[in-house]
Write a protein that holds these residues in place. Sequence first.
Motif, PDB file in Angstrom:
ATOM      1  N   VAL A  38       0.860  -1.186   0.000  1.00  0.00           N
ATOM      2  CA  VAL A  38       0.000   0.000   0.000  1.00  0.00           C
ATOM      3  C   VAL A  38       0.899   1.239   0.000  1.00  0.00           C
ATOM      4  N   ALA A  39       0.392   2.326  -0.531  1.00  0.00           N
ATOM      5  CA  ALA A  39       1.180   3.552  -0.644  1.00  0.00           C
ATOM      6  C   ALA A  39       1.530   4.102   0.732  1.00  0.00           C
ATOM      7  N   ASP A  40       2.731   4.645   0.810  1.00  0.00           N
ATOM      8  CA  ASP A  40       3.125   5.299   2.052  1.00  0.00           C
ATOM      9  C   ASP A  40       2.918   6.807   1.916  1.00  0.00           C
ATOM     10  N   GLU A  41       2.813   7.449   3.040  1.00  0.00           N
ATOM     11  CA  GLU A  41       2.682   8.905   3.094  1.00  0.00           C
ATOM     12  C   GLU A  41       4.060   9.501   3.360  1.00  0.00           C
ATOM     13  N   SER A  48       5.173  16.710  13.825  1.00  0.00           N
ATOM     14  CA  SER A  48       4.587  16.674  15.167  1.00  0.00           C
ATOM     15  C   SER A  48       3.909  15.324  15.385  1.00  0.00           C
ATOM     16  N   GLU A  49       3.611  15.018  16.629  1.00  0.00           N
ATOM     17  CA  GLU A  49       2.919  13.770  16.943  1.00  0.00           C
ATOM     18  C   GLU A  49       1.549  13.734  16.269  1.00  0.00           C
ATOM     19  N   THR A  50       0.897  14.889  16.172  1.00  0.00           N
ATOM     20  CA  THR A  50      -0.419  14.973  15.512  1.00  0.00           C
ATOM     21  C   THR A  50      -0.299  14.596  14.039  1.00  0.00           C
ATOM     22  N   VAL A  51       0.710  15.124  13.371  1.00  0.00           N
ATOM     23  CA  VAL A  51       0.918  14.820  11.948  1.00  0.00           C
ATOM     24  C   VAL A  51       1.249  13.333  11.783  1.00  0.00           C
ATOM     25  N   GLU A  52       2.110  12.810  12.640  1.00  0.00           N
ATOM     26  CA  GLU A  52       2.454  11.388  12.558  1.00  0.00           C
ATOM     27  C   GLU A  52       1.234  10.503  12.792  1.00  0.00           C
ATOM     28  N   ALA A  57      -2.807   6.918  10.473  1.00  0.00           N
ATOM     29  CA  ALA A  57      -4.233   6.649  10.227  1.00  0.00           C
ATOM     30  C   ALA A  57      -4.501   6.460   8.734  1.00  0.00           C
ATOM     31  N   LYS A  58      -3.916   7.314   7.905  1.00  0.00           N
ATOM     32  CA  LYS A  58      -4.114   7.191   6.446  1.00  0.00           C
ATOM     33  C   LYS A  58      -3.546   5.874   5.926  1.00  0.00           C
ATOM     34  N   LEU A 113       2.509   1.647  12.944  1.00  0.00           N
ATOM     35  CA  LEU A 113       1.133   1.322  12.576  1.00  0.00           C
ATOM     36  C   LEU A 113       0.133   2.199  13.317  1.00  0.00           C
ATOM     37  N   GLY A 114      -0.979   2.492  12.646  1.00  0.00           N
ATOM     38  CA  GLY A 114      -2.045   3.279  13.239  1.00  0.00           C
ATOM     39  C   GLY A 114      -2.845   2.491  14.261  1.00  0.00           C
TER      40      GLY A 114
END
Length: 159
Positions: A38-41, A48-52, A57-58, A113-114
């Motif tokens: 699957v594609a990675d981001e 930031s932790e929020t962005v990670e 999640a994506k 992993l999310g």
Amino acid sequence: MKISVITVGKIKEKYLKDAIAEYSKRLSKYCKLEIVEVADEKTPDNASETVETMIRAKEGERILKHVKDDAYVVTLEIQGKQVTSEELAKKIDKLGIQGVSHITFIIGGSIGLGEEVLERSNYALSFSKMTFPHQLMRVILLEQIYRSYRIIHGEPYHK
């Protein structure tokens, strides 16, 4: 037994592609193997932790689209359980005896992993407390699955 390996990102290096192809060929004698990429981001430097969390999640959504409802899911996690090759073989064999016909191994991207993927996991497996490149981890995982089947069938290889 069907074995699926769901991974984040593509393999670029020829030597890793060759190793994956070799173990895929060897495993064809023992199981039906499926490898899903699957594609990675892209993760910005100093994210930031929020962005990670958003990135995990994506990537997690993409992973979970490929997880079948009846699959026994094994996530590769640094905090997972460390086992010997013989113990992994015993686990795979026992799952088959219990009627599990599909095992899905999940290798996350560079930041892990999310939460949704971790919640879907039936078993958290760790190969080491060290961190490995996720592309190399694919080769290591396939080698250990192959080793497991050799052990299960009492064939020489694992020593």
